[in-house]
Design a protein around this motif. Structure first.
Motif, PDB file in Angstrom:
ATOM      1  N   ASP A  16       2.946  -3.479  17.479  1.00  0.00           N
ATOM      2  CA  ASP A  16       3.243  -4.365  17.123  1.00  0.00           C
ATOM      3  C   ASP A  16       1.241  -4.550  16.307  1.00  0.00           C
ATOM      4  O   ASP A  16       0.857  -3.396  15.894  1.00  0.00           O
ATOM      5  N   TRP A  17       1.550  -5.297  14.903  1.00  0.00           N
ATOM      6  CA  TRP A  17       0.475  -4.802  14.108  1.00  0.00           C
ATOM      7  C   TRP A  17      -0.977  -5.358  14.236  1.00  0.00           C
ATOM      8  O   TRP A  17      -1.821  -4.614  14.061  1.00  0.00           O
ATOM      9  N   LYS A  18      -0.885  -6.024  15.855  1.00  0.00           N
ATOM     10  CA  LYS A  18      -2.514  -6.367  15.842  1.00  0.00           C
ATOM     11  C   LYS A  18      -2.585  -4.723  16.933  1.00  0.00           C
ATOM     12  O   LYS A  18      -4.436  -4.382  16.767  1.00  0.00           O
ATOM     13  N   HIS A  20      -2.006  -1.825  16.269  1.00  0.00           N
ATOM     14  CA  HIS A  20      -2.901  -0.970  15.281  1.00  0.00           C
ATOM     15  C   HIS A  20      -3.693  -0.876  14.641  1.00  0.00           C
ATOM     16  O   HIS A  20      -4.517   0.251  14.657  1.00  0.00           O
ATOM     17  N   TYR A  28      -8.572  -0.061   8.171  1.00  0.00           N
ATOM     18  CA  TYR A  28      -8.592  -1.194   7.549  1.00  0.00           C
ATOM     19  C   TYR A  28      -9.389  -2.100   7.030  1.00  0.00           C
ATOM     20  O   TYR A  28      -9.299  -3.075   6.032  1.00  0.00           O
ATOM     21  N   LYS A  94       0.507 -12.324  10.053  1.00  0.00           N
ATOM     22  CA  LYS A  94       1.975 -11.897   9.971  1.00  0.00           C
ATOM     23  C   LYS A  94       1.215 -10.633   8.759  1.00  0.00           C
ATOM     24  O   LYS A  94       0.622 -11.307   7.454  1.00  0.00           O
ATOM     25  N   ILE A  95       0.964  -9.452   8.827  1.00  0.00           N
ATOM     26  CA  ILE A  95       0.894  -8.461   8.357  1.00  0.00           C
ATOM     27  C   ILE A  95       1.933  -9.004   6.739  1.00  0.00           C
ATOM     28  O   ILE A  95       3.227  -9.080   6.990  1.00  0.00           O
ATOM     29  N   ASN A  96       1.330  -8.630   5.711  1.00  0.00           N
ATOM     30  CA  ASN A  96       1.862  -8.903   3.842  1.00  0.00           C
ATOM     31  C   ASN A  96       2.280 -10.584   4.238  1.00  0.00           C
ATOM     32  O   ASN A  96       3.852 -10.524   3.296  1.00  0.00           O
ATOM     33  N   VAL A 115      -3.675  -8.172   4.657  1.00  0.00           N
ATOM     34  CA  VAL A 115      -3.676  -7.402   5.987  1.00  0.00           C
ATOM     35  C   VAL A 115      -4.941  -8.226   5.473  1.00  0.00           C
ATOM     36  O   VAL A 115      -6.075  -8.277   7.207  1.00  0.00           O
ATOM     37  N   LYS A 118      -5.968 -10.803   8.216  1.00  0.00           N
ATOM     38  CA  LYS A 118      -5.284 -10.627   9.920  1.00  0.00           C
ATOM     39  C   LYS A 118      -6.203  -9.497  10.684  1.00  0.00           C
ATOM     40  O   LYS A 118      -6.292  -9.468  11.915  1.00  0.00           O
TER      41      LYS A 118
END
Length: 627
Positions: A16-18, A20, A28, A94-96, A115, A118
């Motif tokens: 999931d986003w976090k 990654h 990032y 939430k990405i994007n 990004v 986040k």
């Protein structure tokens, strides 16, 4: 072969986003670091948050930002419109997701990838966001990107805006510390680029009325400026420039408020446009190097959908100002050609002073042309078998993912350089060995850089003769003993850089290596200590009379041990120029002995008995070599 056979459906993972962001933080925020470099991750986290507040100011919402940093806690409060309360959690997790994709609202913002905030959330042990909007407020708290508190909306009397508090995660940013000078420089840049904005940092007010003009005033020694600062402003572009007395060129460049420390297409276009305009104004084909020698300039442009060469946005790669706009080169060139030409016609006394400075640079170049040619030929021959340089395989000007790690250690003596050479990472770490103490170059002209073999070889090893564009190492680390001679060598090397290559120091490339003063160990554990306080803590931890060794010089540290101190946990102190008046600083410390310096030394004398380390009686008996 056995590992190949285990490749199956179970080998395929979806993060999931976090997860990654935490697994690949470099994608990032660039490098992680411990805060000793201005572009380390903790400053990128801070910048991502402030950038959002700056965008509110640009949109005309909120003229004040409060920034407070204590220990490992960061708080940023703006007085903009506030995140819409129903989207507070989405905007930070939430990405994007964000409000910058609609170009009508944020046409020329830096953070268009959705990004930034986040990444701060995912890389913080605690992250708290609170929005104040039209008499109501919403607060949410996260840990490592996972939500731990979600309070219902409630009424508030606070002004509209957004408040964010976070603690960078010390499992990712190991042994990190915020260096106030780096943050202060960041904040000064924000107010210079946004005239009228007020930022309160730990109770101190930062404000600028004249934008980039004020930036040059702050960062340039007033006594060395050859003519009043030229300040030019247009739609989506602002320029300030003058000529001073320092060697080389010095640029402060920005894109959409982002400090592009490595320049890019806009800075290259500006350098080209200045030469072209001045040649045409004076109707003389000056050498480009004579026109730009000793120039100090700041250039800021705003473009739609900027393309940067890295996630940390330190070098602009965009070729066009916008999807349907002119090229960056053409945009900058047209502005400089018209505005600078008009200015020089309007102020002939400035044009005369500029011409005198260019002609002086021309004479200086011709005066050293002969010795420079011979020195470059010697350096070229030496580079084939340079005994002073033990090079690494990757360099800062390579297009490689590890280029930020490239480091050159400058050390003195065979034993110290030998220890570093044997324990270094041959891919990214090089060693330049000095022979004794280098020359005190304060007050000397640049001719000495070519006449002095060591200085000339060091200049060529770094590849900085014609500016920083071809710099071969991101980190230049002075590695000397922590004794009187080592301190003196350290000062002499710093004098060389500040005197002839101040932009190298101002760009944050020069550091001092910290090596441990003590080794405290028992049969089970070894602790290396960098101060008396750490030594005392280590003794308390190990107990029962541990063995204590004091390292007097780098040569005493074995290569195996040295590898521990120049790896991922390497401790570096950045060389920071706090005062724009470099010449006064050098005169005080490196010039001829002065009454003021004598008084300072006498007032700060500290006498120690017999050069012995004073230890409590219970420690003295177990000490191995702390004489």
């Amino acid at each position: 072969m056995a590992e190949t056979n285990t490749y199956s459906e179970d080998s395929i993972k979806s993060l999931d986003w976090k997860e990654h962001i935490r697994l690949r933080p470099g994608m990032y925020i660039g490098k992680l670091g411990d805060g000793s470099a201005y572009d380390d991750g903790i400053y990128v986290l801070l910048k991502e948050i402030i950038d959002n507040s700056i965008d509110e100011f640009v949109m005309g919402a909120g003229r004040t930002i409060d920034v407070n940093i204590s220990e490992h806690k960061v708080s940023v409060r703006d007085y903009g419109r506030g995140i819409p309360l129903g989207k507070v959690i989405d905007c930070v997790s939430k990405i994007n997701t964000g409000g910058k994709y609609d170009s009508r609202a944020f046409q020329k913002s830096v953070g268009l990838n959705g990004v930034g905030t986040k990444a701060v959330n995912a890389l913080s042990s605690t992250f708290i966001v609170q929005s104040y909007r039209d008499g109501r407020t919403k607060i949410a708290e996260f840990s490592q990107g996972a939500i731990v508190r979600d309070e219902a909306e409630k009424e508030t009397t606070q002004r509209n805006g957004t408040a964010i508090t976070f603690h960078p995660d010390n499992t990712i940013f190991r042994n990190y510390r915020f260096i106030p000078e780096f943050i202060e420089n960041m904040i000064w840049n924000y107010v210079f680029l946004n005239a009228g904005l007020v930022i309160n940092f730990n109770g101190k007010k930062y404000f600028s009325e004249r934008g980039l003009h004020d930036l040059l005033v702050k960062n340039t020694d007033a006594e060395t400026i050859r003519y009043p600062i030229i300040h030019l402003k247009g739609e989506d572009i602002e320029v300030a420039m003058t000529h001073a007395q320092q060697y080389g060129e010095e640029y402060y460049s920005f894109v959409n408020g982002q400090n592009t420390t490595q320049g890019g297409t806009h800075q290259a276009a500006f350098r080209e446009a200045v030469v072209k305009t001045i040649r045409e104004f004076f109707k003389k084909e000056f050498e480009a190097s004579d026109v730009r020698a000793s120039i100090v300039a700041a250039v800021s442009i705003r473009v739609q959908e900027p393309v940067f060469e890295s996630q940390t946005k330190t070098k602009l790669g965009s070729l066009n100002v916008g999807p349907d706009g002119p090229t960056v080169r053409g945009f900058v060139n047209d502005f400089v050609k018209k505005s600078l030409d008009d200015y020089l016609h309007k102020y002939p006394q400035v044009a005369d002073a500029m011409l005198k400075r260019i002609l002086q640079s021309e004479r200086e170049r011709k005066d050293i042309a002969g010795i420079k040619k011979l020195a470059n030929e010697r350096a070229k021959k030496a580079s084939l078998h340079n005994r002073k340089l033990r090079d690494c395989k990757l360099h800062f000007d390579d297009n490689h993912e590890r280029k930020q790690e490239t480091t050159l250690f400058i050390t003195e003596g065979d034993s110290a350089s030998g220890s570093i050479t044997k324990s270094r990472d041959v891919m990214t770490q090089g060693v330049f060995s000095l022979k004794g103490k280098p020359l005190n170059c304060f007050g000397l002209t640049k001719k000495i850089v070519y006449e002095n073999e060591e200085f000339n070889l060091l200049q060529h090893a770094l590849n900085i003769e014609d500016g920083l564009e071809g710099l071969r190492y991101n980190n230049i680390v002075i590695a000397t003993d922590a004794d009187v001679d080592g301190m003196h060598i350290r000062l002499l090397i710093m004098t060389f850089f500040i005197q002839f290559f101040p932009d190298l120091v101002k760009a944050g490339h020069v550091f001092i290596l910290q090596t441990p003063l003590f080794r405290v160990r028992n049969k089970k554990e070894t602790i290396y200590c960098y101060s008396d306080e750490e030594r005392r803590n280590a003794i308390a931890k190990l107990g029962s009379k541990p063995e204590i060794t004091r390292f007097k010089g780098l040569g005493e540290i074995s290569p195996d041990e040295f590898g521990l101190f120049i790896g991922k946990d390497m401790r570096l102190d950045p060389v920071i120029l706090r005062d724009s008046n470099n010449q006064s600083l050098l005169q005080y410390f490196m010039g001829k002995n002065t009454p003021s310096r004598q008084q300072h030394i006498v007032a700060n004398l500290r006498v120690e008995k017999d050069d012995k380390l004073l230890l409590p009686p219970e420690e003295t008996a177990t000490e191995e070599s702390a004489a």
